[in-house]
Design a protein around this motif. Structure first.
Motif, PDB file in Angstrom:
ATOM      1  N   ALA A 141      23.406  40.322  39.628  1.00 29.90           N
ATOM      2  CA  ALA A 141      22.637  41.421  39.031  1.00 29.90           C
ATOM      3  C   ALA A 141      22.761  42.639  39.926  1.00 29.90           C
ATOM      4  N   CYS A 142      22.447  43.809  39.350  1.00 25.27           N
ATOM      5  CA  CYS A 142      22.537  45.052  40.109  1.00 25.27           C
ATOM      6  C   CYS A 142      21.408  45.987  39.672  1.00 25.27           C
ATOM      7  N   TRP A 143      20.796  46.637  40.650  1.00 27.92           N
ATOM      8  CA  TRP A 143      19.803  47.673  40.388  1.00 27.92           C
ATOM      9  C   TRP A 143      20.491  49.031  40.470  1.00 27.92           C
ATOM     10  N   CYS A 144      20.455  49.786  39.381  1.00 25.83           N
ATOM     11  CA  CYS A 144      21.090  51.096  39.305  1.00 25.83           C
ATOM     12  C   CYS A 144      19.996  52.166  39.228  1.00 25.83           C
ATOM     13  N   SER A 145      19.829  52.907  40.303  1.00 28.58           N
ATOM     14  CA  SER A 145      18.708  53.827  40.419  1.00 28.58           C
ATOM     15  C   SER A 145      19.079  55.255  40.029  1.00 28.58           C
ATOM     16  N   GLU A 146      18.159  55.935  39.336  1.00 27.92           N
ATOM     17  CA  GLU A 146      18.308  57.347  38.944  1.00 27.92           C
ATOM     18  C   GLU A 146      19.684  57.608  38.318  1.00 27.92           C
ATOM     19  N   GLY A 179      23.567  43.756  43.890  1.00 25.93           N
ATOM     20  CA  GLY A 179      23.895  45.139  44.207  1.00 25.93           C
ATOM     21  C   GLY A 179      22.723  46.086  44.029  1.00 25.93           C
ATOM     22  N   ILE A 180      22.737  47.160  44.825  1.00 26.06           N
ATOM     23  CA  ILE A 180      21.813  48.283  44.663  1.00 26.06           C
ATOM     24  C   ILE A 180      22.653  49.546  44.708  1.00 26.06           C
ATOM     25  N   VAL A 181      22.619  50.353  43.642  1.00 27.20           N
ATOM     26  CA  VAL A 181      23.429  51.569  43.567  1.00 27.20           C
ATOM     27  C   VAL A 181      22.523  52.740  43.188  1.00 27.20           C
TER      28      VAL A 181
END
Length: 212
Positions: free
Chosen positions: A127-132, A51-53
């Motif tokens: 896995a997930c990338w959680c931005s800002e 994921g990318i959020v």
């Protein structure tokens, strides 16, 4: 990437649930997060979901996916190559419904935290990338309901990034990561350490002015 990256931009070794890259504008946290997610995917031989959020869907796609320091760049490709069908790493990237498919079989779901990250809710993410994360308006729904339960397969890790400011919508979440949340590794990035990749005019007129 590992030859060019600073040590504080690399994912830590060992057992962790969350790595939080905290840094000011231009500190290199977006690049660190994108490369970190790409490394986790490339180290996983069997196809999996990821994921990318970001705060908004537009930010997720234009910055985290297609941006200069985004996920496609971390994979060594561009949006243009993907659209032309000549990318060696990416088979497709559908902005209309937020999905990226790699030629290796991995699938990445792209979502907005301000919508509660409902697109990844119920998924089985590795896995997930959680931005800002500091800018997330619906952080409780996105982090505690959607992402926390979705990231549950394999290594089950979350890469987060944000600025040091605590006067943010998700100030409580930031404090949790810095003080209370178990399994969190905090990487503190400094803009001054990333000057080789920044404009001297930007540093002189923006960063230096904000010092202190």
């Amino acid at each position: 990437w590992r030859r060019a990256a600073r040590q504080d931009q690399l994912l830590p070794a060992g057992d962790w649930r969350v790595t939080y890259f905290q840094g000011g504008r231009g500190a290199g946290k977006t690049r660190a997060s994108a490369q970190g997610l790409a490394e986790l995917i490339q180290a996983t031989p069997e196809p999996a979901d990821w994921g990318i959020v970001a705060p908004t869907y537009r930010a997720a796609w234009t910055t985290c996916v297609e941006g200069e320091s985004g996920f496609l760049a971390a994979l060594g490709t561009t949006a243009g190559e993907v659209k032309q069908g000549i990318s060696r790493a990416v088979a497709y990237a559908h902005r209309s419904y937020g999905e990226i498919g790699l030629r290796s079989g991995h699938v990445i779901y792209v979502d907005s935290a301000n919508d509660g990250a409902l697109r990844v809710q119920g998924k089985n993410l590795t896995a997930c990338w959680c931005s800002e994360i500091g800018l997330w308006l619906k952080w409780a729904t996105a982090w505690d309901e959607s992402i926390a339960y979705a990231v549950r397969k394999g290594i089950a890790r979350i890469i987060a990034d944000g600025t040091p400011k605590i006067s943010r919508p998700a100030a409580k979440l930031i404090r949790r990561l810095l003080r209370d949340e178990p399994g969190v590794v905090v990487r503190r990035l400094r803009t001054v350490d990333n000057l080789a990749n920044l404009s001297e005019v930007f540093y002189r007129n923006v960063v230096a002015r904000a010092s202190g």
